[in-house]
Design a protein around this motif. Structure first.
Motif, PDB file in Angstrom:
ATOM      1  N   ALA A  87       0.825  -1.210   0.000  1.00 43.55           N
ATOM      2  CA  ALA A  87       0.000   0.000   0.000  1.00 43.55           C
ATOM      3  C   ALA A  87       0.858   1.258   0.000  1.00 43.55           C
ATOM      4  CB  ALA A  87      -0.936  -0.002   1.205  1.00 43.55           C
ATOM      5  N   GLU A  88       2.104   1.118   0.462  1.00 47.68           N
ATOM      6  CA  GLU A  88       3.051   2.239   0.467  1.00 47.68           C
ATOM      7  C   GLU A  88       3.952   2.227  -0.770  1.00 47.68           C
ATOM      8  OE1 GLU A  88       3.232   4.661   2.883  1.00 47.68           O
ATOM      9  OE2 GLU A  88       1.390   3.769   3.669  1.00 47.68           O
ATOM     10  N   GLY A  89       3.669   1.320  -1.722  1.00 48.65           N
ATOM     11  CA  GLY A  89       4.457   1.248  -2.946  1.00 48.65           C
ATOM     12  C   GLY A  89       5.741   0.454  -2.812  1.00 48.65           C
ATOM     13  N   ILE A  90       5.855  -0.356  -1.754  1.00 47.52           N
ATOM     14  CA  ILE A  90       7.080  -1.109  -1.478  1.00 47.52           C
ATOM     15  C   ILE A  90       6.819  -2.588  -1.724  1.00 47.52           C
ATOM     16  CG2 ILE A  90       8.838  -1.641   0.257  1.00 47.52           C
ATOM     17  CD1 ILE A  90       7.763   0.952   1.730  1.00 47.52           C
ATOM     18  N   ALA A  91       7.562  -3.182  -2.641  1.00 45.49           N
ATOM     19  CA  ALA A  91       7.362  -4.587  -3.006  1.00 45.49           C
ATOM     20  C   ALA A  91       8.374  -5.459  -2.278  1.00 45.49           C
ATOM     21  CB  ALA A  91       7.510  -4.767  -4.515  1.00 45.49           C
ATOM     22  N   VAL A  92       7.881  -6.315  -1.371  1.00 42.54           N
ATOM     23  CA  VAL A  92       8.706  -7.326  -0.713  1.00 42.54           C
ATOM     24  C   VAL A  92       8.029  -8.674  -0.894  1.00 42.54           C
ATOM     25  CG1 VAL A  92       9.605  -5.687   0.992  1.00 42.54           C
ATOM     26  CG2 VAL A  92       7.612  -7.124   1.561  1.00 42.54           C
ATOM     27  N   ARG A  93       8.732  -9.738  -0.558  1.00 43.32           N
ATOM     28  CA  ARG A  93       8.200 -11.089  -0.672  1.00 43.32           C
ATOM     29  C   ARG A  93       7.763 -11.564   0.704  1.00 43.32           C
ATOM     30  NH1 ARG A  93       6.813 -14.433  -4.977  1.00 43.32           N
ATOM     31  NH2 ARG A  93       7.706 -12.573  -5.951  1.00 43.32           N
ATOM     32  N   ALA A  94       6.692 -12.349   0.766  1.00 46.18           N
ATOM     33  CA  ALA A  94       6.251 -12.959   2.023  1.00 46.18           C
ATOM     34  C   ALA A  94       5.810 -14.383   1.749  1.00 46.18           C
ATOM     35  CB  ALA A  94       5.113 -12.167   2.652  1.00 46.18           C
ATOM     36  N   GLY A  95       6.160 -15.299   2.671  1.00 50.01           N
ATOM     37  CA  GLY A  95       5.781 -16.694   2.519  1.00 50.01           C
ATOM     38  C   GLY A  95       6.882 -17.603   3.013  1.00 50.01           C
ATOM     39  N   HIS A  96       6.906 -18.836   2.484  1.00 53.33           N
ATOM     40  CA  HIS A  96       7.962 -19.767   2.899  1.00 53.33           C
ATOM     41  C   HIS A  96       9.139 -19.782   1.935  1.00 53.33           C
ATOM     42  CE1 HIS A  96       6.450 -22.501  -0.173  1.00 53.33           C
ATOM     43  NE2 HIS A  96       5.279 -22.593   0.425  1.00 53.33           N
ATOM     44  N   HIS A  97       9.055 -19.003   0.845  1.00 53.20           N
ATOM     45  CA  HIS A  97      10.170 -18.805  -0.094  1.00 53.20           C
ATOM     46  C   HIS A  97      10.677 -20.121  -0.696  1.00 53.20           C
ATOM     47  CE1 HIS A  97      10.048 -14.864   1.764  1.00 53.20           C
ATOM     48  NE2 HIS A  97      10.333 -15.398   2.924  1.00 53.20           N
ATOM     49  N   CYS A  98       9.770 -21.066  -0.898  1.00 55.77           N
ATOM     50  CA  CYS A  98      10.155 -22.383  -1.422  1.00 55.77           C
ATOM     51  C   CYS A  98      11.261 -23.006  -0.576  1.00 55.77           C
ATOM     52  CB  CYS A  98      10.598 -22.290  -2.880  1.00 55.77           C
ATOM     53  SG  CYS A  98       9.267 -21.867  -4.010  1.00 55.77           S
ATOM     54  N   ALA A  99      11.127 -22.858   0.737  1.00 58.03           N
ATOM     55  CA  ALA A  99      12.133 -23.390   1.667  1.00 58.03           C
ATOM     56  C   ALA A  99      11.449 -23.838   2.953  1.00 58.03           C
ATOM     57  CB  ALA A  99      13.193 -22.338   1.950  1.00 58.03           C
ATOM     58  N   GLN A 100      10.465 -24.719   2.826  1.00 57.65           N
ATOM     59  CA  GLN A 100       9.694 -25.141   4.000  1.00 57.65           C
ATOM     60  C   GLN A 100      10.544 -25.836   5.061  1.00 57.65           C
ATOM     61  OE1 GLN A 100       6.221 -27.290   2.677  1.00 57.65           O
ATOM     62  NE2 GLN A 100       5.267 -25.455   1.844  1.00 57.65           N
ATOM     63  N   PRO A 101      11.509 -26.719   4.692  1.00 58.07           N
ATOM     64  CA  PRO A 101      12.353 -27.298   5.744  1.00 58.07           C
ATOM     65  C   PRO A 101      13.124 -26.239   6.531  1.00 58.07           C
ATOM     66  CG  PRO A 101      12.509 -28.626   3.761  1.00 58.07           C
ATOM     67  CD  PRO A 101      11.753 -27.387   3.392  1.00 58.07           C
ATOM     68  N   LEU A 102      13.566 -25.193   5.864  1.00 62.42           N
ATOM     69  CA  LEU A 102      14.277 -24.126   6.566  1.00 62.42           C
ATOM     70  C   LEU A 102      13.327 -23.345   7.460  1.00 62.42           C
ATOM     71  CD1 LEU A 102      16.878 -22.589   7.070  1.00 62.42           C
ATOM     72  CD2 LEU A 102      16.382 -21.186   5.061  1.00 62.42           C
ATOM     73  N   MET A 103      12.088 -23.136   7.034  1.00 63.40           N
ATOM     74  CA  MET A 103      11.109 -22.461   7.891  1.00 63.40           C
ATOM     75  C   MET A 103      10.910 -23.254   9.183  1.00 63.40           C
ATOM     76  SD  MET A 103      10.085 -19.642   6.351  1.00 63.40           S
ATOM     77  CE  MET A 103      11.736 -19.469   5.645  1.00 63.40           C
ATOM     78  N   ARG A 104      10.862 -24.584   9.065  1.00 64.71           N
ATOM     79  CA  ARG A 104      10.710 -25.407  10.282  1.00 64.71           C
ATOM     80  C   ARG A 104      11.948 -25.293  11.156  1.00 64.71           C
ATOM     81  NH1 ARG A 104       9.050 -29.072   6.152  1.00 64.71           N
ATOM     82  NH2 ARG A 104       6.772 -29.007   5.903  1.00 64.71           N
TER      83      ARG A 104
END
Length: 406
Positions: free
Chosen positions: A350-367
């Motif tokens: 909404a402020e014009g800033i593009a970032v990524r959010a999610g597990h970044h195709c790295a679910q084992p690392l998220m765990r």
């Protein structure tokens, strides 16, 4: 390095998003494209569009020259010994799958080991899972240090004489960890194993010399290094590629076809079945020209300064967790306390800033991090300290917004 002049080469950056000047901080997912790349692809379709290798007419000759010229540009860019070692693919995923299913299935059996890390992108996990299931080989993981780095002592203890393949990323797309590829390759070779590197996040940001690294395979994508989508590269040592069978069969990759048997072309074409990604390869060649004109050392130095500033500024925010080591590539993965990363990314957008959010195709690392998802801001040669300031300001607004809500 004149970032203002560089930014002028990227027309997409000159726009507003939701009423604000765009701040693009998602280059780890895909980088933006300079005019020279866009124009090179446009010129091919306007002037030279033809299939390659097959025709003797002028358009076919021009298209072939540009396509094979792009291969030579890649060879020089990564310092491969020969263009025979440069195979065009659809991207890093295809490159890794080619090695897994051609080399892996032919050379692994019960009792053999494949060693990877928990930080890998899914593209460097799932192919090895499938090969392990098909061959009976054991899939082993290197332990990570608390900051998400690899200790060479652990590599020496994990890689054994039974290890046949070691596969790891050059740079983590989540942690920003820069892995000691040359040293890992030395350990792998001392045990008779081959080394594959997922270079998707490494090659856009630093000089890569595959002969100096002494890796056996190096995979990367064009779209993360200012090139078009749908084109990638598999580098492989010639002696290994010559012994490998193709994984796709059809036109272009054949030498002779008989009713019940066929023979393959020599390298690299035996791995490039069908009409190749001609415009993509030409665009990748133009991207390499652009990056070399800027200078890979200049890009790395710019990103190092930018990430130091970003880490300093982002830590002024209360209630933020930052993941990964102090020395890192140009990205920051983080979470705001009590705010889901998707909500963080939505407010920033909404402020014009593009970032990524999610597990970044790295679910084992998220765990391993004990989170379900994270937000990630990734920087490139066209980003500025002002972009960092906008990010920090946006994160503070996000905290204020959700503080008021709850």
């Amino acid at each position: 390095m004149d970032v203002k002049t560089i930014r002028e080469q990227f027309p997409i950056l000159d726009q507003e998003v939701n009423g604000h000047p765009l701040v693009y901080l998602d280059s780890s997912a895909t980088s933006q494209k300079p005019l020279s790349v866009i124009e090179a692809i446009d010129a091919y379709y306007k002037q030279d569009n033809s299939n390659v290798h097959r025709g003797v007419h002028t358009l076919g000759t021009r298209a072939t020259d540009k396509y094979e010229g792009a291969r030579e540009k890649v060879r020089r860019f990564i310092n491969a010994a020969s263009t025979k070692e440069v195979i065009f693919t659809r991207g890093t995923t295809t490159s890794i799958n080619t090695v897994a299913h051609s080399y892996g299935r032919a050379n692994l059996s019960q009792g053999d080991e494949i060693v990877i890390t928990p930080m890998e992108h899914h593209s460097n996990i799932i192919p090895w899972q499938q090969v392990a299931k098909a061959t009976g080989a054991e899939l082993k993981y290197l332990p990570l240090q608390p900051d998400g780095t690899i200790d060479l002592k652990d590599v020496k203890e994990t890689v054994t004489e039974n290890t046949k393949i070691v596969a790891t990323m050059h740079v983590s797309n989540v942690l920003g960890t820069i892995n000691p590829i040359k040293e890992i390759a030395e350990i792998a070779h001392a045990n008779g194993a081959v080394m594959l590197v997922d270079g998707a996040q490494g090659i856009p940001h630093m000089k890569v010399d595959v002969q100096d690294l002494d890796c056996d395979f190096y995979a990367f994508s064009g779209h993360k290094m200012c090139g078009p989508t749908g084109i990638g590269v598999l580098y492989g040592k010639k002696e290994l590629l010559e012994d490998m069978e193709p994984v796709e069969f059809g036109g272009e990759m054949i030498d002779f076809v008989h009713l019940y048997d066929s023979t393959w072309k020599e390298l690299p074409w035996k791995f490039e079945g069908g009409t190749p990604i001609i415009a993509g390869a030409i665009g990748l060649g133009a991207a390499i020209d652009f990056l070399q004109e800027v200078g890979m050392d200049n890009i790395l130095a710019h990103e190092e300064k930018l990430i130091d500033y970003a880490m300093e500024q982002i830590r002024t925010i209360d209630g933020i967790s930052v993941y990964g080591p102090e020395r890192r590539a140009g990205l920051i993965t983080f979470n705001l306390d009590d705010v889901h990363p998707h909500d963080t990314a939505t407010v920033l957008d909404a402020e014009g800033i593009a970032v990524r959010a999610g597990h970044h195709c790295a679910q084992p690392l998220m765990r391993w991090l004990d989170v379900t998802a994270t937000a990630r801001a990734s920087f490139y040669l066209y980003n500025t300290p002002e972009d960092v300031d906008r990010l920090v300001e946006g994160l503070k607004k996000t905290k204020e917004y959700f503080g008021d809500v709850f």
